[in-house]
Design a protein around this motif. Structure first.
Motif, PDB file in Angstrom:
ATOM      1  N   ARG A  51       0.852  -1.181   0.000  1.00  0.00           N
ATOM      2  CA  ARG A  51       0.000   0.000   0.000  1.00  0.00           C
ATOM      3  C   ARG A  51       0.889   1.232   0.000  1.00  0.00           C
ATOM      4  O   ARG A  51       1.798   1.341   0.836  1.00  0.00           O
ATOM      5  CB  ARG A  51      -0.917  -0.011   1.223  1.00  0.00           C
ATOM      6  N   GLY A  52       0.640   2.135  -0.941  1.00  0.00           N
ATOM      7  CA  GLY A  52       1.436   3.346  -1.009  1.00  0.00           C
ATOM      8  C   GLY A  52       2.903   3.012  -1.193  1.00  0.00           C
ATOM      9  O   GLY A  52       3.275   2.230  -2.075  1.00  0.00           O
ATOM     10  N   PRO A  53       3.780   3.553  -0.338  1.00  0.00           N
ATOM     11  CA  PRO A  53       5.216   3.311  -0.494  1.00  0.00           C
ATOM     12  C   PRO A  53       5.678   1.966   0.058  1.00  0.00           C
ATOM     13  O   PRO A  53       6.853   1.616  -0.068  1.00  0.00           O
ATOM     14  CB  PRO A  53       5.838   4.454   0.301  1.00  0.00           C
ATOM     15  N   TYR A  54       4.768   1.201   0.669  1.00  0.00           N
ATOM     16  CA  TYR A  54       5.156  -0.031   1.360  1.00  0.00           C
ATOM     17  C   TYR A  54       4.841  -1.265   0.509  1.00  0.00           C
ATOM     18  O   TYR A  54       3.737  -1.385  -0.029  1.00  0.00           O
ATOM     19  CB  TYR A  54       4.430  -0.136   2.704  1.00  0.00           C
ATOM     20  N   VAL A  55       5.802  -2.198   0.441  1.00  0.00           N
ATOM     21  CA  VAL A  55       5.543  -3.455  -0.255  1.00  0.00           C
ATOM     22  C   VAL A  55       4.750  -4.410   0.627  1.00  0.00           C
ATOM     23  O   VAL A  55       4.155  -5.363   0.136  1.00  0.00           O
ATOM     24  CB  VAL A  55       6.857  -4.116  -0.730  1.00  0.00           C
ATOM     25  N   LEU A  56       4.741  -4.151   1.929  1.00  0.00           N
ATOM     26  CA  LEU A  56       3.885  -4.864   2.881  1.00  0.00           C
ATOM     27  C   LEU A  56       3.415  -3.846   3.902  1.00  0.00           C
ATOM     28  O   LEU A  56       4.223  -3.080   4.436  1.00  0.00           O
ATOM     29  CB  LEU A  56       4.650  -5.991   3.580  1.00  0.00           C
ATOM     30  N   ASP A  57       2.123  -3.833   4.170  1.00  0.00           N
ATOM     31  CA  ASP A  57       1.576  -2.888   5.133  1.00  0.00           C
ATOM     32  C   ASP A  57       0.458  -3.573   5.905  1.00  0.00           C
ATOM     33  O   ASP A  57      -0.663  -3.720   5.409  1.00  0.00           O
ATOM     34  CB  ASP A  57       1.053  -1.635   4.430  1.00  0.00           C
ATOM     35  N   VAL A  58       0.774  -4.044   7.104  1.00  0.00           N
ATOM     36  CA  VAL A  58      -0.193  -4.696   7.979  1.00  0.00           C
ATOM     37  C   VAL A  58      -0.499  -3.746   9.123  1.00  0.00           C
ATOM     38  O   VAL A  58       0.400  -3.364   9.879  1.00  0.00           O
ATOM     39  CB  VAL A  58       0.354  -6.026   8.538  1.00  0.00           C
ATOM     40  N   ASP A  59      -1.749  -3.333   9.230  1.00  0.00           N
ATOM     41  CA  ASP A  59      -2.145  -2.492  10.353  1.00  0.00           C
ATOM     42  C   ASP A  59      -3.339  -3.126  11.052  1.00  0.00           C
ATOM     43  O   ASP A  59      -3.949  -4.079  10.541  1.00  0.00           O
ATOM     44  CB  ASP A  59      -2.434  -1.053   9.904  1.00  0.00           C
ATOM     45  N   PRO A  60      -3.699  -2.647  12.238  1.00  0.00           N
ATOM     46  CA  PRO A  60      -4.792  -3.286  12.977  1.00  0.00           C
ATOM     47  C   PRO A  60      -6.114  -3.312  12.227  1.00  0.00           C
ATOM     48  O   PRO A  60      -6.877  -4.281  12.339  1.00  0.00           O
ATOM     49  CB  PRO A  60      -4.880  -2.431  14.252  1.00  0.00           C
ATOM     50  N   GLU A  61      -6.396  -2.267  11.455  1.00  0.00           N
ATOM     51  CA  GLU A  61      -7.672  -2.231  10.740  1.00  0.00           C
ATOM     52  C   GLU A  61      -7.782  -3.369   9.736  1.00  0.00           C
ATOM     53  O   GLU A  61      -8.790  -4.084   9.693  1.00  0.00           O
ATOM     54  CB  GLU A  61      -7.828  -0.885  10.027  1.00  0.00           C
ATOM     55  N   MET A  62      -6.728  -3.589   8.933  1.00  0.00           N
ATOM     56  CA  MET A  62      -6.809  -4.662   7.946  1.00  0.00           C
ATOM     57  C   MET A  62      -6.656  -6.036   8.588  1.00  0.00           C
ATOM     58  O   MET A  62      -7.182  -7.022   8.081  1.00  0.00           O
ATOM     59  CB  MET A  62      -5.774  -4.460   6.830  1.00  0.00           C
ATOM     60  N   ALA A  63      -5.950  -6.116   9.718  1.00  0.00           N
ATOM     61  CA  ALA A  63      -5.740  -7.404  10.378  1.00  0.00           C
ATOM     62  C   ALA A  63      -6.921  -7.800  11.258  1.00  0.00           C
ATOM     63  O   ALA A  63      -7.063  -8.973  11.613  1.00  0.00           O
ATOM     64  CB  ALA A  63      -4.467  -7.364  11.216  1.00  0.00           C
ATOM     65  N   GLY A  64      -7.748  -6.828  11.643  1.00  0.00           N
ATOM     66  CA  GLY A  64      -8.873  -7.122  12.512  1.00  0.00           C
ATOM     67  C   GLY A  64      -8.489  -7.281  13.962  1.00  0.00           C
ATOM     68  O   GLY A  64      -9.145  -8.014  14.715  1.00  0.00           O
ATOM     69  N   TRP A  65      -7.405  -6.589  14.364  1.00  0.00           N
ATOM     70  CA  TRP A  65      -7.006  -6.642  15.766  1.00  0.00           C
ATOM     71  C   TRP A  65      -6.700  -5.238  16.271  1.00  0.00           C
ATOM     72  O   TRP A  65      -7.085  -4.260  15.633  1.00  0.00           O
ATOM     73  CB  TRP A  65      -5.868  -7.621  15.990  1.00  0.00           C
ATOM     74  N   ASP A  66      -5.996  -5.112  17.400  1.00  0.00           N
ATOM     75  CA  ASP A  66      -5.929  -3.826  18.088  1.00  0.00           C
ATOM     76  C   ASP A  66      -4.597  -3.096  18.006  1.00  0.00           C
ATOM     77  O   ASP A  66      -4.575  -1.865  18.025  1.00  0.00           O
ATOM     78  CB  ASP A  66      -6.269  -4.009  19.581  1.00  0.00           C
ATOM     79  N   ARG A  67      -3.438  -3.799  17.935  1.00  0.00           N
ATOM     80  CA  ARG A  67      -2.185  -3.100  18.200  1.00  0.00           C
ATOM     81  C   ARG A  67      -1.051  -3.331  17.200  1.00  0.00           C
ATOM     82  O   ARG A  67      -0.288  -2.408  16.924  1.00  0.00           O
ATOM     83  CB  ARG A  67      -1.672  -3.471  19.603  1.00  0.00           C
ATOM     84  N   SER A  68      -0.856  -4.511  16.702  1.00  0.00           N
ATOM     85  CA  SER A  68       0.380  -4.851  15.988  1.00  0.00           C
ATOM     86  C   SER A  68       0.400  -4.314  14.558  1.00  0.00           C
ATOM     87  O   SER A  68      -0.582  -4.452  13.822  1.00  0.00           O
ATOM     88  CB  SER A  68       0.588  -6.368  15.966  1.00  0.00           C
ATOM     89  N   HIS A  69       1.557  -3.732  14.177  1.00  0.00           N
ATOM     90  CA  HIS A  69       1.782  -3.198  12.837  1.00  0.00           C
ATOM     91  C   HIS A  69       3.070  -3.784  12.262  1.00  0.00           C
ATOM     92  O   HIS A  69       4.026  -4.040  13.005  1.00  0.00           O
ATOM     93  CB  HIS A  69       2.007  -1.681  12.870  1.00  0.00           C
ATOM     94  N   LEU A  70       3.124  -3.912  10.945  1.00  0.00           N
ATOM     95  CA  LEU A  70       4.384  -4.169  10.257  1.00  0.00           C
ATOM     96  C   LEU A  70       4.311  -3.577   8.861  1.00  0.00           C
ATOM     97  O   LEU A  70       3.357  -3.836   8.115  1.00  0.00           O
ATOM     98  CB  LEU A  70       4.687  -5.668  10.161  1.00  0.00           C
ATOM     99  N   ARG A  71       5.328  -2.784   8.522  1.00  0.00           N
ATOM    100  CA  ARG A  71       5.466  -2.250   7.180  1.00  0.00           C
ATOM    101  C   ARG A  71       6.854  -2.614   6.665  1.00  0.00           C
ATOM    102  O   ARG A  71       7.814  -2.623   7.444  1.00  0.00           O
ATOM    103  CB  ARG A  71       5.305  -0.731   7.177  1.00  0.00           C
ATOM    104  N   VAL A  72       6.954  -2.899   5.387  1.00  0.00           N
ATOM    105  CA  VAL A  72       8.251  -3.109   4.750  1.00  0.00           C
ATOM    106  C   VAL A  72       8.390  -2.039   3.674  1.00  0.00           C
ATOM    107  O   VAL A  72       7.566  -1.944   2.759  1.00  0.00           O
ATOM    108  CB  VAL A  72       8.387  -4.520   4.164  1.00  0.00           C
ATOM    109  N   LEU A  73       9.434  -1.238   3.828  1.00  0.00           N
ATOM    110  CA  LEU A  73       9.683  -0.085   2.968  1.00  0.00           C
ATOM    111  C   LEU A  73      10.890  -0.362   2.083  1.00  0.00           C
ATOM    112  O   LEU A  73      11.954  -0.736   2.577  1.00  0.00           O
ATOM    113  CB  LEU A  73       9.955   1.142   3.839  1.00  0.00           C
TER     114      LEU A  73
END
Length: 299
Positions: free
Chosen positions: A8-30
């Motif tokens: 998403r956008g500048p990230y080749v991987l973008d995991v945020d709580p909204e898309m994961a369906g949870w509350d806290r954990s994020h990971l982006r690969v830039l």
């Protein structure tokens, strides 16, 4: 999440709580081209900038950190930078590179800090074909964060890690804590490994997936493991975790059908291929390959 499916956008991987369906954990690969610059607005999350390949400079509101980085995740431990919530960081790379941004929604605003590579504890876990290496750069007991927990695991070819299968999806005082977890994979030289998540509750997470470089597996619940390295290829994964508990801790429970494997470790040597590398000779801790009974704190 196969490589390329969650960019998403500048990230080749973008995991945020909204898309994961949870509350806290994020990971982006830039991924940055030579001379590339990216601005990270931290918002209500704390972040660690971890070079996967290449180096960069991280400018925060009041600090500048030069990250030497590394050639690849298979070549050595990396230094890293911690960026607090309610901040703005500029990530710039003269030669270009690939960078993991591991994050967690948090409450406290801690100071921005530099994490030197020589201070990262490099640990060996398991023995025999269950031997693996853990780079504890932001484990709960090695680097201060508010919520974020993150480590790297390297598994030599044909070995199993994240084994015995274990879980951390409910709060049991002194035994287990609730943590959302992301696995991000790379395979040295290409190829495919395998990762298993089996349900710990009715209707829970059930995944058996081929995993290669750039793939991610999300674990909101369930027994996770094993992660299986292909023959003659080292399997790498980055674990990113966060949870709702007041204590930042990493307590797990083994699957009752598989915990017996720990008893066999006392009679086998650690895989001679390990450590693949160390941050510093004093930080390699092969004695932890024979953990005492009770919860273990690694994949």
């Amino acid at each position: 999440m196969p490589s390329g499916s969650a960019g998403r956008g500048p990230y080749v991987l973008d995991v945020d709580p909204e898309m994961a369906g949870w509350d806290r954990s994020h990971l982006r690969v830039l991924e940055l081209e030579p001379g590339g610059v990216h601005t990270l607005v931290t918002g209500e999350c704390e972040w660690i900038v971890l070079p996967l390949a290449g180096g960069c400079t991280v400018h925060t509101a009041g600090d500048t950190f030069e990250l030497l980085g590394r050639e690849s995740v298979f070549s050595g431990v990396s230094d890293f930078a911690y960026v607090p919530r309610d901040d703005r960081a500029q990530i710039a790379s003269g030669a270009g590179g690939r960078f993991a941004l591991a994050g967690a929604k948090c409450e406290r605003r801690l100071p921005a800090r530099y994490g030197p590579a020589p201070e990262v504890p490099v640990e060996l876990r398991g023995t025999g074909t269950c031997s693996r290496q853990v780079n504890n750069f932001a484990a709960a007991d090695t680097f201060d964060c508010d919520r974020l927990i993150a480590v790297e695991v390297l598994t030599p070819g044909s070995n199993w890690s994240s084994y015995p299968p274990h879980k951390h999806d409910e709060h049991v005082p002194g035994e287990e804590c609730e943590l959302e977890e992301i696995y991000y994979f790379e395979v040295e030289g290409g190829g495919l490994g395998y990762h298993r998540v089996s349900p710990s509750r009715e209707g829970g997470t059930d995944v058996l997936a081929e995993v290669g470089s750039g793939d991610a597996v999300l674990i909101p619940d369930g027994w996770h493991g094993p992660s299986i390295a292909p023959p003659a290829r080292t399997l790498y994964y980055l674990n990113v975790m966060a949870g709702p508990g007041e204590e930042r801790a990493w307590l797990i429970r083994d699957h009752p059908d598989h915990g017996w494997i720990r008893d066999t470790w006392r009679d086998e040597p650690v895989d001679a291929r390990l450590p693949l590398y160390t941050a510093h000779p004093q930080t390699a801790r092969p004695d932890t390959a024979h953990p005492s009974p009770g919860p273990e704190v690694t994949g």
